[in-house]
Design an enzyme around this catalytic site. Structure first.
Site, PDB file in Angstrom:
ATOM      1  CD  GLU A   1      -2.999  -1.000   0.247  1.00  0.00           C
ATOM      2  OE1 GLU A   1      -2.915   0.069  -0.756  1.00  0.00           O
ATOM      3  OE2 GLU A   1      -3.937  -1.458   0.371  1.00  0.00           O
TER       4      GLU A   1
ATOM      5  CG  HIS B   1      -4.107   1.087   4.972  1.00  0.00           C
ATOM      6  ND1 HIS B   1      -5.657   0.684   5.875  1.00  0.00           N
ATOM      7  CD2 HIS B   1      -3.933  -0.422   5.281  1.00  0.00           C
ATOM      8  CE1 HIS B   1      -6.743  -0.512   4.483  1.00  0.00           C
ATOM      9  NE2 HIS B   1      -4.991  -1.329   4.449  1.00  0.00           N
TER      10      HIS B   1
ATOM     11  CG  HIS C   1      -7.061  -4.366   7.079  1.00  0.00           C
ATOM     12  ND1 HIS C   1      -6.761  -5.587   6.795  1.00  0.00           N
ATOM     13  CD2 HIS C   1      -7.046  -3.258   6.241  1.00  0.00           C
ATOM     14  CE1 HIS C   1      -6.035  -4.760   5.744  1.00  0.00           C
ATOM     15  NE2 HIS C   1      -6.440  -3.655   5.690  1.00  0.00           N
TER      16      HIS C   1
ATOM     17  CG  HIS D   1      -8.737  -2.073   2.406  1.00  0.00           C
ATOM     18  ND1 HIS D   1      -8.405  -1.889   1.351  1.00  0.00           N
ATOM     19  CD2 HIS D   1      -8.315  -2.780   2.674  1.00  0.00           C
ATOM     20  CE1 HIS D   1      -6.948  -2.420   1.279  1.00  0.00           C
ATOM     21  NE2 HIS D   1      -6.891  -2.649   2.648  1.00  0.00           N
TER      22      HIS D   1
END
Length: 242
Positions: free
Chosen positions: A87, A106, A108, A169
């Site tokens: 990413e 980032h 999850h 995502h």
């Protein structure tokens, strides 16, 4: 790999201790329950580019020398580096488009990602939604991970915001430093959990634009949610979202 001083594309050395800080925050990210395994990634701005976490390396095994220095077009700033996170483009494009941002995170997290799996934003059901910079936390449309399409969607969803969900995502946050980006991620995941709980009774009523503007004004006056260099260790070290 041992830690070594890396110079930017402009010949300027990285700020001392920045690699160690990034590794520490990555481990804290998993420790709070925001992330699992090797998923998720972090970056921090350096002269001429960014440092980003490497691909597929468990955070507990990560050392400062494992971090990857890239310019914001993805070109390496040092030789003999690990492969960067898949990413990396997302991080580079957010940093390129937001001059005030110094760090991107980032992850999850379970509750925020559950909402994102339904293409749901987080509306102004609670005043703390303002911590992400607006009257909602938008959900960017789905695109394959690591692609320019995903990056473009995220950059747009982050317009005037410090956090957004990524459909099916996860979550992206940005901050004035690594600790700030982590704190916002913790707040958004907490909001997502509360919103999911509230939805069990029904769609909750929302605060009006005028009510949210009053919250934003209070936040501005108190400098709420902004990085406080004297309180870094206190901010998220005790948090656990599990």
């Amino acid at each position: 790999m041992g830690s070594e001083q890396v110079f930017s594309g402009h010949g300027v050395p990285e700020p001392p201790g920045l690699r160690e800080e990034l590794v520490a925050v990555a481990r804290r990210m998993n420790g709070t329950g925001l992330n699992q395994g090797t998923s998720g990634n972090l970056s921090v701005r350096i002269p001429g580019g960014m440092l980003v976490t490497p691909s597929s390396l468990p955070y507990e095994q990560m050392e400062p020398g494992d971090l990857v220095a890239l310019d914001l077009e993805g070109h390496p700033l040092s030789s003999a580096q690990r492969r960067p996170s898949s990413e990396w483009r997302l991080h580079a494009d957010v940093l390129a488009g937001r001059a005030e941002a110094q760090a991107v995170l980032h992850c999850h997290p379970v509750h925020a990602t559950a909402l994102a799996c339904h293409d749901r934003s987080i509306p102004a059901f609670h005043y703390m939604v303002a911590v992400a910079g607006g009257d909602d936390v938008r959900c960017a449309p789905y695109a394959t991970f690591g692609t320019a399409e995903l990056s473009a969607y995220a950059v747009e969803a982050l317009r005037d915001r410090q956090a957004c969900l990524l459909a099916r995502h996860g979550l992206v946050t940005l901050g004035s430093d690594l600790d700030h980006a982590l704190r916002i991620a913790v707040e958004v995941e907490t909001l997502a959990r509360m919103y999911l709980q509230a939805l069990q009774i029904g769609e909750p009523p929302l605060l009006s634009p005028a009510q949210m503007e009053a919250v934003h004004a209070q936040f501005r006056g108190l400098h709420y949610g902004q990085a406080d260099p004297d309180q870094k260790e206190r901010s998220v070290s005790q948090l656990n979202l599990r």
